[in-house]
Structure formats: structure tokens, C-alpha cells
Motif scaffolding. Sequence first.
Motif, PDB file in Angstrom:
ATOM      1  N   GLY A 172       0.781  -1.222   0.000  1.00  8.94           N
ATOM      2  CA  GLY A 172       0.000   0.000   0.000  1.00  8.94           C
ATOM      3  C   GLY A 172       0.815   1.276   0.000  1.00  8.94           C
ATOM      4  O   GLY A 172       0.259   2.377  -0.005  1.00  8.94           O
ATOM      5  N   CYS A 173       2.147   1.153  -0.015  1.00 10.50           N
ATOM      6  CA  CYS A 173       3.023   2.334  -0.037  1.00 10.50           C
ATOM      7  C   CYS A 173       3.387   2.666  -1.483  1.00 10.50           C
ATOM      8  O   CYS A 173       3.996   1.854  -2.184  1.00 10.50           O
ATOM      9  CB  CYS A 173       4.290   2.089   0.775  1.00 10.50           C
ATOM     10  SG  CYS A 173       5.405   3.518   0.841  1.00 10.50           S
ATOM     11  N   SER A 174       3.004   3.851  -1.939  1.00 16.07           N
ATOM     12  CA  SER A 174       3.269   4.302  -3.308  1.00 16.07           C
ATOM     13  C   SER A 174       4.443   5.276  -3.336  1.00 16.07           C
ATOM     14  O   SER A 174       4.824   5.832  -2.306  1.00 16.07           O
ATOM     15  CB  SER A 174       2.034   4.993  -3.890  1.00 16.07           C
ATOM     16  OG  SER A 174       0.897   4.169  -3.816  1.00 16.07           O
ATOM     17  N   VAL A 175       4.989   5.478  -4.531  1.00 14.70           N
ATOM     18  CA  VAL A 175       6.122   6.392  -4.707  1.00 14.70           C
ATOM     19  C   VAL A 175       5.821   7.372  -5.829  1.00 14.70           C
ATOM     20  O   VAL A 175       5.432   6.976  -6.931  1.00 14.70           O
ATOM     21  CB  VAL A 175       7.423   5.633  -5.041  1.00 14.70           C
ATOM     22  CG1 VAL A 175       8.564   6.621  -5.286  1.00 14.70           C
ATOM     23  CG2 VAL A 175       7.791   4.666  -3.935  1.00 14.70           C
ATOM     24  N   LEU A 176       5.990   8.655  -5.551  1.00 17.31           N
ATOM     25  CA  LEU A 176       5.861   9.715  -6.550  1.00 17.31           C
ATOM     26  C   LEU A 176       7.215  10.371  -6.755  1.00 17.31           C
ATOM     27  O   LEU A 176       7.903  10.688  -5.782  1.00 17.31           O
ATOM     28  CB  LEU A 176       4.866  10.781  -6.094  1.00 17.31           C
ATOM     29  CG  LEU A 176       3.395  10.658  -6.490  1.00 17.31           C
ATOM     30  CD1 LEU A 176       2.615  11.823  -5.887  1.00 17.31           C
ATOM     31  CD2 LEU A 176       3.205  10.609  -7.993  1.00 17.31           C
ATOM     32  N   THR A 177       7.589  10.589  -8.019  1.00 16.74           N
ATOM     33  CA  THR A 177       8.858  11.255  -8.302  1.00 16.74           C
ATOM     34  C   THR A 177       8.615  12.548  -9.065  1.00 16.74           C
ATOM     35  O   THR A 177       7.745  12.627  -9.938  1.00 16.74           O
ATOM     36  CB  THR A 177       9.795  10.344  -9.127  1.00 16.74           C
ATOM     37  OG1 THR A 177       9.171   9.988 -10.369  1.00 16.74           O
ATOM     38  CG2 THR A 177      10.129   9.084  -8.344  1.00 16.74           C
ATOM     39  N   LEU A 178       9.387  13.573  -8.713  1.00 15.86           N
ATOM     40  CA  LEU A 178       9.249  14.904  -9.298  1.00 15.86           C
ATOM     41  C   LEU A 178       9.911  14.945 -10.668  1.00 15.86           C
ATOM     42  O   LEU A 178      11.095  14.643 -10.807  1.00 15.86           O
ATOM     43  CB  LEU A 178       9.889  15.941  -8.372  1.00 15.86           C
ATOM     44  CG  LEU A 178       9.841  17.398  -8.821  1.00 15.86           C
ATOM     45  CD1 LEU A 178       8.402  17.895  -8.946  1.00 15.86           C
ATOM     46  CD2 LEU A 178      10.618  18.269  -7.841  1.00 15.86           C
ATOM     47  N   GLN A 179       9.154  15.359 -11.682  1.00 16.31           N
ATOM     48  CA  GLN A 179       9.643  15.361 -13.055  1.00 16.31           C
ATOM     49  C   GLN A 179      10.718  16.420 -13.286  1.00 16.31           C
ATOM     50  O   GLN A 179      10.537  17.589 -12.967  1.00 16.31           O
ATOM     51  CB  GLN A 179       8.485  15.600 -14.026  1.00 16.31           C
ATOM     52  CG  GLN A 179       8.900  15.600 -15.490  1.00 16.31           C
ATOM     53  CD  GLN A 179       7.780  16.021 -16.420  1.00 16.31           C
ATOM     54  OE1 GLN A 179       6.789  16.612 -15.983  1.00 16.31           O
ATOM     55  NE2 GLN A 179       7.920  15.720 -17.691  1.00 16.31           N
ATOM     56  N   SER A 180      11.842  15.997 -13.852  1.00 20.52           N
ATOM     57  CA  SER A 180      12.878  16.926 -14.292  1.00 20.52           C
ATOM     58  C   SER A 180      12.540  17.409 -15.698  1.00 20.52           C
ATOM     59  O   SER A 180      11.987  16.657 -16.503  1.00 20.52           O
ATOM     60  CB  SER A 180      14.247  16.240 -14.302  1.00 20.52           C
ATOM     61  OG  SER A 180      14.615  15.798 -13.020  1.00 20.52           O
ATOM     62  N   VAL A 181      12.855  18.663 -16.002  1.00 21.35           N
ATOM     63  CA  VAL A 181      12.611  19.223 -17.333  1.00 21.35           C
ATOM     64  C   VAL A 181      13.889  19.894 -17.828  1.00 21.35           C
ATOM     65  O   VAL A 181      14.840  20.100 -17.069  1.00 21.35           O
ATOM     66  CB  VAL A 181      11.447  20.242 -17.316  1.00 21.35           C
ATOM     67  CG1 VAL A 181      10.142  19.584 -16.896  1.00 21.35           C
ATOM     68  CG2 VAL A 181      11.761  21.428 -16.398  1.00 21.35           C
TER      69      VAL A 181
END
Length: 251
Positions: free
Chosen positions: A175-184
Motif C-alpha cells: 500500500g506504499c506508493s512512490v511519486l517522483t518529481l519530473q525533471s525538465v
Amino acid sequence: MEAVAFLCLAAVLGWGFLWVWDSWERMKGQKPAGLPGDGSRTLLVIAHPDDEAMFFAPTVLGLARLRHRLSLLCFSAGNYYNQGEIRKKELLQSCDVLGIPPSSIMIIDNRDFPDDPGVQWDTEHVASTLLQHIEVNSINLVVTFDAGGVSGHSNHVALYAAVRTLHSEQKLPKGCSVLTLQSVNVLRKYISLLDLPFTLLQTRDVLFVLTSKEVAQAKKAMSCHRSQLLWFRRLYVLFSRYMRINSLHFL
């Protein structure tokens, strides 16, 4: 002929503005699909004091809107110029502005994780430290950098490598999800809110855009990092999309 061309251009620009506005208005009232709901225990994982304001302020404030219970894990004291103790205090002040209480902040001041772009942090060591923190605090959602680390800093990239390892080896709690911040790219990075149309055209899982009031809050948080406010960082605060927009992807 010139008048016709001008009218066509104005029509296209007007249509584009209305499309962006309509898309944003529809998104504001929706909880991003896949995000845990109200009361979720969310952990922001950063490498240095100031990352939380310089890169993640839209995410922190956006998750606060969704009533997430935010905590922060910082893997170094930012001691590259022997300012570690000062930067710890600045981080606490910044987090206070962003709504993260001191009891929810952990700063790792360990020789194994020096603030140094020339040092590669051991992936397994970072991963085991992070996993322990996730398990002890019953974290539902982890937020950190992507493979590009936004600025390319090796310490940022090390955090992504660690969380990617935990995810791929299925070591994260159920139930633990991971979000990553998009590099541009550099151009998009410094056109502020003008990057919103490009962001809306691209695939992403979660998007946070700050209101004018929240932008002021993000800038106030960044101003707490007085030791880091050199001239080029002041320009960054004025022009960077990351002070206003965060687009993120799930692993």
C-alpha cells in the motif's frame, strides 16, 4: 493580409489560453487519481535543506490541500561549506512556513551521506535507511526526485536510485506508493508559469499548481534559507517553474 494573419494569431493564442484555463479549472476540483486520500501519511525525502522549498513547495502545499499528514526526511545537513548547523535551523523555519511541524522532521547528519556532488552515496545504505523510516512511521506515500534529480545533483539522483531499488525489489510495505518529481530541460525550468501549457500537454500522474497566495508562501519558505540566497538563487525564485508547478509520476 497582415491584418488577417494578426487575427489568426490572436485567435490561436486566445484558444490556447482558454484551453489551458479550462483544463486547469477542471483539474482543480479533482483529487489526482492514484493518490492516497485524506489522512494519508506522506513522506517527502530530500537530500539537502532548501530542497523542500526550492523544488517541492507546490507538492507540499498541494498535499496539504488534500489533508495529507506530511513528514520530511532530509539525508544531509547541507554541510558542504561547513554551514550544517545553520542550515538545519533554516530547514526547520522553512518547514514551519510550509506547515510541516518539527516533530515530523528528521535530518540525518551522517558521514555516510555527505553534502557533496562529487560523492556517490551507497544505494543500498540509502535504501535501508529510508525503508526503516517508512516502516517505523507507517508511510503510505513517498515523494522524492526522479532519475534526473531536477538539477542533476548526484545526491538527488542517489535518493531516486534508492527508492527505485526498494520499489523494484518489492521491499516497500503493502500500500506504499512512490511519486517522483519530473525533471525538465533548462528552458522549461526557467519560464515559470509559462511552462503550464507544455506540462498539460505531457503525460503525468499528478500535477500541483500554486495559487498566487501559495506562491508567496513558497517564496517565504525559501527566504528562510538565508545562507543560500546568493544572487543566482534569487533569480531562481523569480523564474523557476518549480516554485509554482510540480508534475510528478508514480513508479
